[in-house]
Write a protein that holds these residues in place. Structure first.
Motif, short mmCIF file in Angstrom:
data_model
loop_
_atom_site.label_atom_id
_atom_site.label_comp_id
_atom_site.label_asym_id
_atom_site.label_seq_id
_atom_site.Cartn_x
_atom_site.Cartn_y
_atom_site.Cartn_z
N LEU A 1 2.61 -4.69 3.46
CA LEU A 1 3.52 -3.56 3.69
C LEU A 1 2.76 -2.28 3.38
CD1 LEU A 1 7.02 -3.33 2.00
CD2 LEU A 1 5.37 -1.50 1.76
N HIS A 2 2.81 -1.34 4.31
CA HIS A 2 2.24 -0.01 4.08
C HIS A 2 3.41 0.97 4.06
CE1 HIS A 2 0.73 3.90 5.63
NE2 HIS A 2 -0.24 3.68 4.77
N ALA A 3 3.52 1.75 2.99
CA ALA A 3 4.66 2.67 2.88
C ALA A 3 4.22 4.12 2.80
CB ALA A 3 5.49 2.32 1.64
N ASN A 4 4.78 4.93 3.69
CA ASN A 4 4.68 6.37 3.68
C ASN A 4 6.14 6.85 3.61
OD1 ASN A 4 4.12 9.22 4.67
ND2 ASN A 4 2.09 8.36 5.04
N SER A 5 6.43 8.08 3.96
CA SER A 5 7.83 8.54 3.89
C SER A 5 8.04 9.77 4.77
CB SER A 5 8.18 8.89 2.45
OG SER A 5 7.34 9.94 2.00
N ARG A 6 9.29 10.02 5.09
CA ARG A 6 9.66 11.21 5.85
C ARG A 6 11.04 11.69 5.39
NH1 ARG A 6 5.11 11.30 6.89
NH2 ARG A 6 4.03 11.55 8.87
N GLY A 7 11.41 12.90 5.79
CA GLY A 7 12.75 13.38 5.50
C GLY A 7 12.81 14.83 5.05
N GLY B 1 9.64 12.63 1.76
CA GLY B 1 11.07 12.65 1.99
C GLY B 1 11.68 11.37 1.46
N PRO B 2 13.01 11.30 1.40
CA PRO B 2 13.66 10.15 0.79
C PRO B 2 13.65 8.88 1.65
CG PRO B 2 15.29 11.71 1.59
CD PRO B 2 13.95 12.34 1.83
N ASN B 3 13.29 9.03 2.94
CA ASN B 3 13.30 7.85 3.83
C ASN B 3 11.94 7.18 3.82
OD1 ASN B 3 15.95 8.69 4.66
ND2 ASN B 3 14.95 10.18 6.01
N LEU B 4 11.88 6.00 3.25
CA LEU B 4 10.61 5.27 3.23
C LEU B 4 10.25 4.88 4.65
CD1 LEU B 4 11.21 3.07 0.09
CD2 LEU B 4 9.47 4.87 0.34
N TRP B 5 8.97 5.03 4.97
CA TRP B 5 8.46 4.71 6.31
C TRP B 5 7.59 3.47 6.14
CZ3 TRP B 5 4.44 8.33 9.11
CH2 TRP B 5 4.09 7.76 10.34
N ASN C 1 0.85 -1.19 0.00
CA ASN C 1 0.00 0.00 0.00
C ASN C 1 0.89 1.25 0.00
OD1 ASN C 1 -1.84 2.04 0.46
ND2 ASN C 1 -2.63 1.21 2.38
N PHE C 2 0.85 2.00 -1.10
CA PHE C 2 1.68 3.22 -1.22
C PHE C 2 0.85 4.44 -0.88
CE2 PHE C 2 4.21 1.24 -5.01
CZ PHE C 2 4.85 0.37 -4.13
N TYR D 1 11.00 2.18 10.31
CA TYR D 1 10.04 1.08 10.48
C TYR D 1 8.99 1.44 11.52
CZ TYR D 1 13.12 -1.42 7.48
OH TYR D 1 13.86 -1.77 6.38
N GLY D 2 7.73 1.35 11.12
CA GLY D 2 6.62 1.67 12.02
C GLY D 2 6.06 0.42 12.67
#
Ligand SMILES: [Zn+2]
Length: 412
Positions: free
Chosen positions: A365-371, A313-317, A306-307, A344-345
């Motif tokens: 897998l659920h992916a968000n991001s930060r950075g 940001g470049p860091n996948l969460w 799930n995107f 990792y959450g």
């Protein structure tokens, strides 16, 4: 009798190529054609051009793509056409839902001061004359309280990332309480107003839109086996934002993964879902998941990705309860020399749009991001979540990581 092997080979060759030509004519898709469409995303430069072009089409040209709107239907058509460039099976998955939403609203006025407030989608309006009372703190937000009855007349959530966004209700509210969102920059003022028990007023009007169209776009690449990798990214946005980071850019990553995968012969079947109504209780994902239960294919799904907002940001969460999945993401970063660091959450990966697929028992897998938080998070659900706010390096990182992820999973 002599057999002319050369002639035979030539005849066989003609038969074969004739067959191939026939296949290409008879079917919109063929392997040869899909190899060409995978060229669309074969280099970082091409992926960047592809991203910019689709951000213009989906975000800049269309504007907000709220579930049920004409703008959403336009966006769905663009995604359908994009999928048809490389995928052998592309369909709309349609449904209808009862929709309603705000058609107008006022600022919050407290002690004569105007404070930006955004009504909740599919919430409740106020009476025509608005609601008034004492401004007070309430849970993690604020409320207008009626002086006599002490009943909550309106509830206010606060956006932790920046200025006001559409309100979201608190769990212990009466269902019919109007809800609005406020911005975090107003907290000191709001606290002062609450302490002073200032008089407050606000108004909103809602309109029911019965039987609105819901449209998921589903693309599939059948693999050698029924075992399936399902990738989902929501295409809809909140009503007052063009949703470039949330979530057009992630849909574009998914489309690029589809183009890239279309040139490979995979063991797993691949399904790509651009889902509707994520912003409103995940109705699109539920509709598609229920159809998979009904046709008895839910259990074919072995992986769910799930995107949602891959470009903050470049860091996948990454959220997943599956250690193997987390390790694979970590290894891919190392092996491809990707400089960002995955975060990792805690949740199990079956959240929001992937939740309806939990009955599959898949690895999720659920992916968000930060950075780039300072730059990207303040535009969350705001009108300025525009195409120019999408950091293109995050699109590229996400593409690289998940393209490799799909390849590695396919070898398992
Ligand atoms: Zn989102």
């Amino acid at each position: 009798m002599m057999i002319n092997y050369k002639k035979l080979q030539r005849a066989e060759f003609i038969k074969m190529t004739g067959g191939l030509a026939f296949l290409m004519l008879s079917n919109k898709w063929s392997f040869a054609e899909s190899s060409l469409s995978s060229e669309l995303v074969s280099t970082a430069q091409k992926r960047q051009e592809y991203t910019i072009s689709l951000l213009k089409q989906l975000v800049t040209d269309i504007g907000p793509r709220a579930s049920g709107s004409k703008a959403y239907a336009k966006a769905a058509k663009i995604v359908l056409k994009e999928m048809q460039r490389s995928l052998p099976e592309v369909n709309y998955d349609k449904y209808e839902f009862d929709d309603w939403g705000p058609i107008s609203s006022s600022d919050l006025i407290v002690a004569g001061q105007h404070i930006e407030a955004i009504p909740q989608k599919r919430g409740y309006g106020t009476p025509a004359e608005g609601v008034k009372g004492i401004f007070a703190k309430n849970g993690s937000g604020y409320a207008i309280i009626d002086e006599q009855s002490a009943h909550i007349q309106a509830y206010f959530s606060v956006n932790q990332y920046g200025r006001a966004i559409a309100g979201s209700g608190s769990g212990n509210l009466d269902k019919s309480v109007p809800v609005f969102g406020l911005g975090k920059q107003d907290i000191p003022l709001l606290d002062r107003m609450a302490k002073n028990k200032s008089q407050a007023w606000i108004k909103s009007e809602y309109k029911p839109i019965h039987k609105a169209p819901g449209i998921n776009v589903i693309g599939r690449i059948p693999g050698k086996s029924k075992s399936e990798i399902l990738i989902i990214a929501h295409l809809d946005s909140i009503f007052n934002t063009p949703g470039a980071n949330d979530n057009a850019a992630s849909v574009i990553v998914m489309l690029m993964l589809a183009h890239a995968a279309s040139a490979r012969q995979s063991n797993h079947s691949l399904t790509f879902v651009a889902s509707d109504s994520e912003e409103y209780v995940f109705e699109g994902a539920y509709h598609y998941a229920n159809s998979r239960i009904a046709d008895n294919t839910m259990q074919d799904i072995k992986y769910v990705l799930n995107f949602d907002s891959l470009t903050y940001g470049p860091n996948l969460w990454i959220n997943s309860k599956d250690q193997g999945v987390k390790d694979m993401i970590r290894d891919i970063h190392k092996d491809l020399n990707i400089e960002s660091t995955p975060i990792y959450g805690e949740n199990d990966g079956f959240v929001m749009d992937s939740l309806p697929f939990k009955p599959s028992g898949a690895r999720a897998l659920h992916a968000n991001s930060r950075g780039y938080d300072e730059k990207t998070l303040p535009v969350y659900h705001r009108p300025d979540d525009t195409a120019d706010k999408v950091p293109l390096d995050c699109v590229e990182t996400s593409f690289q990581v998940f393209d490799e992820f799909i390849k590695r999973v396919d070898r398992l």
